[in-house]
Structures are given as structure tokens and as C-alpha cells.
Design a protein around this motif. Structure first.
Motif, PDB file in Angstrom:
ATOM      1  N   ALA A   1       7.471 -12.235 -13.075  1.00  0.00           N
ATOM      2  CA  ALA A   1       7.076 -12.177 -14.481  1.00  0.00           C
ATOM      3  C   ALA A   1       7.347 -10.805 -15.089  1.00  0.00           C
ATOM      4  CB  ALA A   1       5.605 -12.537 -14.632  1.00  0.00           C
ATOM      5  N   LYS A   2       7.384  -9.784 -14.234  1.00  0.00           N
ATOM      6  CA  LYS A   2       7.600  -8.414 -14.712  1.00  0.00           C
ATOM      7  C   LYS A   2       8.981  -7.886 -14.343  1.00  0.00           C
ATOM      8  CE  LYS A   2       2.714  -7.110 -14.578  1.00  0.00           C
ATOM      9  NZ  LYS A   2       1.714  -6.159 -14.042  1.00  0.00           N
ATOM     10  N   ASN A   3       9.823  -8.722 -13.766  1.00  0.00           N
ATOM     11  CA  ASN A   3      11.163  -8.281 -13.334  1.00  0.00           C
ATOM     12  C   ASN A   3      11.081  -7.028 -12.473  1.00  0.00           C
ATOM     13  OD1 ASN A   3      12.131 -10.380 -14.888  1.00  0.00           O
ATOM     14  ND2 ASN A   3      13.711  -9.151 -15.886  1.00  0.00           N
ATOM     15  N   THR A   4      10.112  -6.999 -11.587  1.00  0.00           N
ATOM     16  CA  THR A   4       9.844  -5.778 -10.819  1.00  0.00           C
ATOM     17  C   THR A   4       9.694  -6.093  -9.338  1.00  0.00           C
ATOM     18  OG1 THR A   4       8.705  -4.796 -12.723  1.00  0.00           O
ATOM     19  CG2 THR A   4       8.279  -3.817 -10.578  1.00  0.00           C
ATOM     20  N   VAL A   5      10.253  -5.194  -8.520  1.00  0.00           N
ATOM     21  CA  VAL A   5      10.064  -5.246  -7.087  1.00  0.00           C
ATOM     22  C   VAL A   5       9.342  -3.963  -6.668  1.00  0.00           C
ATOM     23  CG1 VAL A   5      12.356  -4.259  -6.605  1.00  0.00           C
ATOM     24  CG2 VAL A   5      11.185  -5.615  -4.852  1.00  0.00           C
ATOM     25  N   TYR A   6       8.443  -4.099  -5.703  1.00  0.00           N
ATOM     26  CA  TYR A   6       7.618  -2.970  -5.266  1.00  0.00           C
ATOM     27  C   TYR A   6       7.870  -2.666  -3.795  1.00  0.00           C
ATOM     28  CZ  TYR A   6       5.031  -4.369  -9.452  1.00  0.00           C
ATOM     29  OH  TYR A   6       4.683  -4.707 -10.741  1.00  0.00           O
ATOM     30  N   LEU A   7       7.577  -1.438  -3.430  1.00  0.00           N
ATOM     31  CA  LEU A   7       7.577  -1.053  -2.033  1.00  0.00           C
ATOM     32  C   LEU A   7       6.319  -0.225  -1.786  1.00  0.00           C
ATOM     33  CD1 LEU A   7       9.207  -1.200   0.637  1.00  0.00           C
ATOM     34  CD2 LEU A   7      10.067   1.084   0.077  1.00  0.00           C
ATOM     35  N   GLN A   8       5.362  -0.834  -1.102  1.00  0.00           N
ATOM     36  CA  GLN A   8       4.144  -0.130  -0.715  1.00  0.00           C
ATOM     37  C   GLN A   8       4.414   0.575   0.606  1.00  0.00           C
ATOM     38  OE1 GLN A   8       1.092   0.200  -2.325  1.00  0.00           O
ATOM     39  NE2 GLN A   8       0.638   1.650  -0.674  1.00  0.00           N
ATOM     40  N   MET A   9       4.244   1.885   0.606  1.00  0.00           N
ATOM     41  CA  MET A   9       4.553   2.683   1.795  1.00  0.00           C
ATOM     42  C   MET A   9       3.276   3.362   2.268  1.00  0.00           C
ATOM     43  SD  MET A   9       8.209   4.344   0.658  1.00  0.00           S
ATOM     44  CE  MET A   9       7.463   5.440  -0.516  1.00  0.00           C
ATOM     45  N   ASN A  10       2.837   2.986   3.447  1.00  0.00           N
ATOM     46  CA  ASN A  10       1.640   3.567   4.046  1.00  0.00           C
ATOM     47  C   ASN A  10       2.008   4.380   5.279  1.00  0.00           C
ATOM     48  OD1 ASN A  10       0.092   2.159   2.110  1.00  0.00           O
ATOM     49  ND2 ASN A  10      -0.098   0.386   3.467  1.00  0.00           N
ATOM     50  N   SER A  11       1.082   5.220   5.707  1.00  0.00           N
ATOM     51  CA  SER A  11       1.290   6.032   6.918  1.00  0.00           C
ATOM     52  C   SER A  11       2.646   6.722   6.907  1.00  0.00           C
ATOM     53  CB  SER A  11       1.160   5.145   8.171  1.00  0.00           C
ATOM     54  OG  SER A  11      -0.099   4.512   8.198  1.00  0.00           O
ATOM     55  N   LEU A  12       2.935   7.375   5.812  1.00  0.00           N
ATOM     56  CA  LEU A  12       4.248   8.005   5.654  1.00  0.00           C
ATOM     57  C   LEU A  12       4.468   9.119   6.665  1.00  0.00           C
ATOM     58  CD1 LEU A  12       4.407   7.908   1.788  1.00  0.00           C
ATOM     59  CD2 LEU A  12       6.182   7.019   3.320  1.00  0.00           C
ATOM     60  N   LYS A  13       5.721   9.242   7.078  1.00  0.00           N
ATOM     61  CA  LYS A  13       6.137  10.236   8.061  1.00  0.00           C
ATOM     62  C   LYS A  13       7.192  11.149   7.448  1.00  0.00           C
ATOM     63  CE  LYS A  13       5.596   6.822  11.782  1.00  0.00           C
ATOM     64  NZ  LYS A  13       6.292   6.125  12.898  1.00  0.00           N
ATOM     65  N   PRO A  14       7.361  12.333   7.983  1.00  0.00           N
ATOM     66  CA  PRO A  14       8.414  13.220   7.457  1.00  0.00           C
ATOM     67  C   PRO A  14       9.795  12.571   7.485  1.00  0.00           C
ATOM     68  CG  PRO A  14       6.912  14.464   8.831  1.00  0.00           C
ATOM     69  CD  PRO A  14       6.507  13.027   8.961  1.00  0.00           C
ATOM     70  N   GLU A  15      10.044  11.734   8.457  1.00  0.00           N
ATOM     71  CA  GLU A  15      11.351  11.077   8.536  1.00  0.00           C
ATOM     72  C   GLU A  15      11.564  10.016   7.463  1.00  0.00           C
ATOM     73  OE1 GLU A  15       9.131  11.512  11.026  1.00  0.00           O
ATOM     74  OE2 GLU A  15       9.083   9.761  12.371  1.00  0.00           O
TER      75      GLU A  15
END
Length: 123
Positions: A74-88
Motif C-alpha cells: 500500500a505504501k510502495n515500500t520495502v523495509y529492512l529491519q537490522m538488529n544486533s548490528l556488527k562492524p562488518e
């Protein structure tokens, strides 16, 4: 012509979270498979996560269990939820699309790329 506008990146510490958004214009969004890709300095662009038009998902081994891709037709949107992020995980993140899920998985995309959004994970 399909256009992509990515947002949501930033500078975070290891272990923190970010949510990226990509708004897509110029297409019938619900028909397209979507992918999030990233390119770190000096490296080739790689697939991070993909979602089909029907909602099936695939993840790179390096982000499984930490990242979640989702879409809102409905919003023409894709998301990426990123948890526990690492330096890499530090890279410029891009989204892109194709009518074929296989093309998104392979990265064989004929369209243009957006500006991307920078994600930096550092203490």
C-alpha cells in the motif's frame, strides 16, 4: 522507469538496530520482487535479503537471524529491519527490484540504482 529512494541509515554502535526503508516509484510495486543489497568499501555489491511478490524471503547467511525484510504494498515500500548490528555490516545499502525473484536473488537487474543509504557500525 522504476526509481528507488533509500533512507534510514546512520552511525550506530555494535549490537544496536536500524530500520531501512526504500520507496519505489514508477512501477506496479506489488508485482515486483524486491531485494536489499550492500556494498562495503573496496568490495563488490552483495545481496543481503530478498522478498518475492508473494512474500517469500531469502537472506544471506551472514545476516540470518538478525535482519528481517518486509514490504508494504500500500505504501510502495520495502523495509529492512537490522538488529544486533556488527562492524562488518558497515556498507552502503541499496534496494532494487525485478519481476522475477530469481533475478533479484542473482542480482541480474537491468534497472538503475538509487543513491543508497550509508550504514556505519562502530564503537
Amino acid at each position: 522507469q522504476v526509481q528507488f529512494v533509500e533512507s534510514g541509515g546512520g552511525l550506530v554502535q555494535p549490537g544496536e538496530s536500524l530500520r531501512l526503508s526504500c520507496v519505489v516509484s514508477g512501477s506496479i510495486f506489488r508485482l515486483y520482487a524486491m531485494g536489499w543489497y550492500r556494498q562495503a568499501a573496496g568490495k563488490q555489491r552483495e545481496l543481503v535479503a530478498a522478498i518475492s511478490s508473494g512474500g517469500s524471503t531469502k537472506y544471506a547467511d551472514s545476516v540470518k537471524g538478525r535482519f528481517t525484510i518486509s514490504r508494504d504494498n500500500a505504501k510502495n515500500t520495502v523495509y529492512l529491519q537490522m538488529n544486533s548490528l556488527k562492524p562488518e555490516d558497515t556498507a552502503v545499502y541499496y534496494c532494487n527490484a525485478d519481476l522475477y525473484f530469481s533475478a533479484v536473488l542473482a542480482g541480474t537487474l537491468g534497472g538503475s540504482w538509487g543513491q543508497g543509504t550509508q550504514v556505519t557500525v562502530s564503537s
